[in-house]
Design a protein around this motif. Sequence first.
Motif, mmCIF file in Angstrom:
data_model
loop_
_atom_site.group_PDB
_atom_site.id
_atom_site.type_symbol
_atom_site.label_atom_id
_atom_site.label_comp_id
_atom_site.label_asym_id
_atom_site.label_seq_id
_atom_site.Cartn_x
_atom_site.Cartn_y
_atom_site.Cartn_z
ATOM 1 N N VAL A 62 0.823 -1.220 0.000
ATOM 2 C CA VAL A 62 0.000 0.000 0.000
ATOM 3 C C VAL A 62 0.855 1.267 0.000
ATOM 4 O O VAL A 62 0.360 2.363 0.264
ATOM 5 N N TRP A 64 1.125 13.127 -3.322
ATOM 6 C CA TRP A 64 0.449 12.663 -2.118
ATOM 7 C C TRP A 64 1.404 12.118 -1.068
ATOM 8 O O TRP A 64 1.114 12.175 0.130
ATOM 9 N N TYR A 81 -7.153 11.576 3.956
ATOM 10 C CA TYR A 81 -7.361 11.729 2.516
ATOM 11 C C TYR A 81 -6.087 11.432 1.729
ATOM 12 O O TYR A 81 -6.135 10.778 0.680
ATOM 13 N N VAL A 84 -5.646 7.732 1.597
ATOM 14 C CA VAL A 84 -6.604 7.129 0.670
ATOM 15 C C VAL A 84 -6.128 7.284 -0.770
ATOM 16 O O VAL A 84 -6.171 6.342 -1.569
ATOM 17 N N LYS A 85 -5.644 8.486 -1.109
ATOM 18 C CA LYS A 85 -5.162 8.732 -2.477
ATOM 19 C C LYS A 85 -3.930 7.888 -2.784
ATOM 20 O O LYS A 85 -3.789 7.365 -3.905
ATOM 21 N N GLU A 99 -3.189 4.980 -1.391
ATOM 22 C CA GLU A 99 -3.599 3.584 -1.509
ATOM 23 C C GLU A 99 -4.284 3.336 -2.853
ATOM 24 O O GLU A 99 -4.093 2.287 -3.473
ATOM 25 N N GLU A 100 -5.084 4.306 -3.309
ATOM 26 C CA GLU A 100 -5.722 4.181 -4.622
ATOM 27 C C GLU A 100 -4.673 4.045 -5.721
ATOM 28 O O GLU A 100 -4.807 3.231 -6.642
ATOM 29 N N PHE A 101 -3.625 4.852 -5.615
ATOM 30 C CA PHE A 101 -2.565 4.820 -6.615
ATOM 31 C C PHE A 101 -1.899 3.448 -6.658
ATOM 32 O O PHE A 101 -1.713 2.854 -7.734
ATOM 33 N N TYR A 102 -1.550 2.932 -5.483
ATOM 34 C CA TYR A 102 -0.862 1.642 -5.444
ATOM 35 C C TYR A 102 -1.777 0.495 -5.855
ATOM 36 O O TYR A 102 -1.326 -0.471 -6.480
ATOM 37 N N LEU A 103 -3.068 0.599 -5.555
ATOM 38 C CA LEU A 103 -4.013 -0.425 -6.002
ATOM 39 C C LEU A 103 -4.071 -0.466 -7.528
ATOM 40 O O LEU A 103 -4.114 -1.540 -8.134
ATOM 41 N N GLN A 104 -4.067 0.716 -8.134
ATOM 42 C CA GLN A 104 -4.080 0.793 -9.597
ATOM 43 C C GLN A 104 -2.794 0.216 -10.189
ATOM 44 O O GLN A 104 -2.825 -0.508 -11.193
ATOM 45 N N GLU A 105 -1.665 0.539 -9.566
ATOM 46 C CA GLU A 105 -0.386 0.035 -10.076
ATOM 47 C C GLU A 105 -0.302 -1.481 -9.970
ATOM 48 O O GLU A 105 0.143 -2.166 -10.887
#
Length: 215
Positions: free
Chosen positions: A28, A80, A132, A135-136, A138-144
């Motif tokens: 993450v 971020w 926040y 969250v941003k 974690e979103e980035f790493y989930l996408q990667e």
Amino acid sequence: MRLRAKKPHKELAEDIALLIEAADGYRVGRNTDLRRIRDVMDRRAKELTDVFAGGLRKKFEKTADYVINLPAIDHVAKKWSAVFLVVRFLLRIALLGFMVGLIVVTLGKDWAPWLLYTSTGILYVVFFLRWYSLVKLEEFYLQEFAKRPGRDKILRETANRLIRKLAQLIKEHDLKPKKHRLHLFKTDYEGIRVIKKPNILRDTYVVEVLLDAAG
């Protein structure tokens, strides 16, 4: 009074826990210095031979290095990551201001309520920004990892093997699992149970290793 030296198996358990939490954190973007992780793996090479069999160590290090360097090559992650570091520092100041406000209120100063309300408001803002930014990230790493699922699989497999090793160590030396709890961002591992969920002050789950995980 002389402090007792830790028993070797307890030190080993702590090192394994560090490696588990590091592998989980890389998933993450909560990154531990890879030099520190390599130092532990070097010192524990003999005890962890079975864990890193099949070339897993090399794959793990390569994946961790990739994750650590992602913010340097992606402007979104870089932004971020910088926000989180700043907010983490501001959180300490905000908490200190809030505590000072509480103390001043007990002293009955006329301006105490103003200080308390202001520090409370700042604390809420900092908490929100911290949440926040995480969250941003974690979103980035989930996408990667969605683009490269093999890398996430390596990190998860590393954590799973280490968890089994920790369970085996706890069982062999009759240690108490609650003394070796883990703080994890993910809970999709084998052989653990969740004790506490994340809250406003803690980003991680608190988990215990199940002794049945010892293979």
